[in-house]
Design a protein around this motif. Structure first.
Motif, PDB file in Angstrom:
ATOM      1  N   ASN A  69       0.821  -1.200   0.000  1.00 11.30           N
ATOM      2  CA  ASN A  69       0.000   0.000   0.000  1.00 11.30           C
ATOM      3  C   ASN A  69       0.859   1.255   0.000  1.00 11.30           C
ATOM      4  O   ASN A  69       1.707   1.433   0.861  1.00 11.30           O
ATOM      5  CB  ASN A  69      -0.879   0.034   1.249  1.00 11.30           C
ATOM      6  CG  ASN A  69      -2.093  -0.839   1.065  1.00 11.30           C
ATOM      7  OD1 ASN A  69      -2.456  -1.175  -0.059  1.00 11.30           O
ATOM      8  ND2 ASN A  69      -2.696  -1.214   2.170  1.00 11.30           N
ATOM      9  N   TYR A  70       0.588   2.116  -1.000  1.00 12.41           N
ATOM     10  CA  TYR A  70       1.338   3.363  -1.044  1.00 12.41           C
ATOM     11  C   TYR A  70       0.611   4.406  -0.212  1.00 12.41           C
ATOM     12  O   TYR A  70      -0.588   4.598  -0.351  1.00 12.41           O
ATOM     13  CB  TYR A  70       1.478   3.858  -2.487  1.00 12.41           C
ATOM     14  CG  TYR A  70       1.992   5.280  -2.577  1.00 12.41           C
ATOM     15  CD1 TYR A  70       3.331   5.565  -2.343  1.00 12.41           C
ATOM     16  CD2 TYR A  70       1.119   6.341  -2.849  1.00 12.41           C
ATOM     17  CE1 TYR A  70       3.798   6.876  -2.391  1.00 12.41           C
ATOM     18  CE2 TYR A  70       1.578   7.650  -2.906  1.00 12.41           C
ATOM     19  CZ  TYR A  70       2.919   7.903  -2.673  1.00 12.41           C
ATOM     20  OH  TYR A  70       3.386   9.196  -2.717  1.00 12.41           O
ATOM     21  N   GLU A  71       1.321   5.073   0.666  1.00 11.55           N
ATOM     22  CA  GLU A  71       0.725   6.144   1.453  1.00 11.55           C
ATOM     23  C   GLU A  71       1.383   7.449   1.058  1.00 11.55           C
ATOM     24  O   GLU A  71       2.607   7.592   1.174  1.00 11.55           O
ATOM     25  CB  GLU A  71       0.960   5.898   2.946  1.00 11.55           C
ATOM     26  CG  GLU A  71       0.103   4.823   3.524  1.00 11.55           C
ATOM     27  CD  GLU A  71      -0.452   5.218   4.885  1.00 11.55           C
ATOM     28  OE1 GLU A  71       0.367   5.560   5.752  1.00 11.55           O
ATOM     29  OE2 GLU A  71      -1.681   5.205   5.063  1.00 11.55           O
ATOM     30  N   ARG A  94      -5.333  12.514   2.740  1.00 14.62           N
ATOM     31  CA  ARG A  94      -5.137  11.463   1.714  1.00 14.62           C
ATOM     32  C   ARG A  94      -6.437  11.190   0.973  1.00 14.62           C
ATOM     33  O   ARG A  94      -6.442  10.927  -0.222  1.00 14.62           O
ATOM     34  CB  ARG A  94      -4.584  10.191   2.352  1.00 14.62           C
ATOM     35  CG  ARG A  94      -3.166  10.379   2.861  1.00 14.62           C
ATOM     36  CD  ARG A  94      -2.492   9.057   3.232  1.00 14.62           C
ATOM     37  NE  ARG A  94      -1.091   9.294   3.545  1.00 14.62           N
ATOM     38  CZ  ARG A  94      -0.593   9.327   4.780  1.00 14.62           C
ATOM     39  NH1 ARG A  94      -1.375   9.116   5.821  1.00 14.62           N
ATOM     40  NH2 ARG A  94       0.691   9.567   4.974  1.00 14.62           N
ATOM     41  N   ARG A 112      -7.399  11.890  -3.124  1.00 14.56           N
ATOM     42  CA  ARG A 112      -7.927  10.880  -4.054  1.00 14.56           C
ATOM     43  C   ARG A 112      -9.191  11.321  -4.782  1.00 14.56           C
ATOM     44  O   ARG A 112      -9.651  10.648  -5.688  1.00 14.56           O
ATOM     45  CB  ARG A 112      -8.203   9.564  -3.298  1.00 14.56           C
ATOM     46  CG  ARG A 112      -6.925   8.829  -2.875  1.00 14.56           C
ATOM     47  CD  ARG A 112      -7.219   7.402  -2.436  1.00 14.56           C
ATOM     48  NE  ARG A 112      -8.121   7.356  -1.303  1.00 14.56           N
ATOM     49  CZ  ARG A 112      -7.725   7.364  -0.016  1.00 14.56           C
ATOM     50  NH1 ARG A 112      -6.449   7.394   0.277  1.00 14.56           N
ATOM     51  NH2 ARG A 112      -8.608   7.323   0.959  1.00 14.56           N
TER      52      ARG A 112
END
Ligand code: SF4
Length: 169
Positions: free
Chosen positions: A2-4, A139, A143
């Motif tokens: 998972n990219y954060e 975040r 998105r």
């Protein structure tokens, strides 16, 4: 894996002013180059008080002052005005939290010399949770396929996106 998306102090600062601006900034929407208050860097450094030789870097964090008092490390941020105090406080908490992740426990202080005012900022679990909620929300905002709708706030007058948000207004 998972990219954060990494969160920056600037994102935290704007999150508490305008969520639309957070989106525009993350998506690198060009701000009005003619605007005298324009870019975040310039605005933030102008809102900082005499930011100069005294600033100190630790990792990717840059703060205005650092001293110890009774064995306690104090990180200080000097601001021109307390108008955006919530943003300033959360940004400083973000720095304190990052320092903790590096094993450095510090206390923060916001200094407003022109107003002869000082605000102590202390890391605690409650603040940490608030910060985490903000980071999660940033975040989520990032998105979104379109930016949140503009809302007229006092900051709009100074904002580099003024024309972009309110062109016909
Ligand atoms: S002009 Fe106002 S609504 Fe638009 S990004 Fe700036 S602060 Fe937000």
């Amino acid at each position: 894996m998972n990219y954060e998306m990494p969160i920056t102090g600037t994102m935290i600062w704007y999150y508490y002013i305008c969520k639309r601006e957070v989106w525009l900034m993350i998506h690198q929407i060009a701000a009005d180059q003619e605007h005298e208050d324009l870019d975040y860097g310039r605005f933030i450094s102008e809102n900082r008080y005499n930011r100069s030789k005294k600033e100190i870097s630790i990792g990717h964090i840059v703060v205005d002052r650092m001293r110890t008092e009774n064995g306690q490390l104090i990180v200080g941020e000097v601001k021109k005005s307390s108008k955006f105090i919530k943003s300033a406080k959360m940004q400083l908490l973000f720095y304190l939290d990052n320092l903790r992740k590096m094993g450095i426990e510090a206390k923060g202080e916001l200094l407003f010399p022109e107003e002869r005012k000082k605000e102590i900022v202390e890391w605690n679990e409650e603040h940490k949770e608030e910060l985490e909620r903000a980071m999660k929300d940033i975040r989520k905002i990032a998105r979104l396929s379109v930016p949140p709708k503009p809302e007229k706030i006092s900051f709009c007058r100074k904002c580099a996106y003024k024309e972009y948000c309110w062109a016909e207004g």
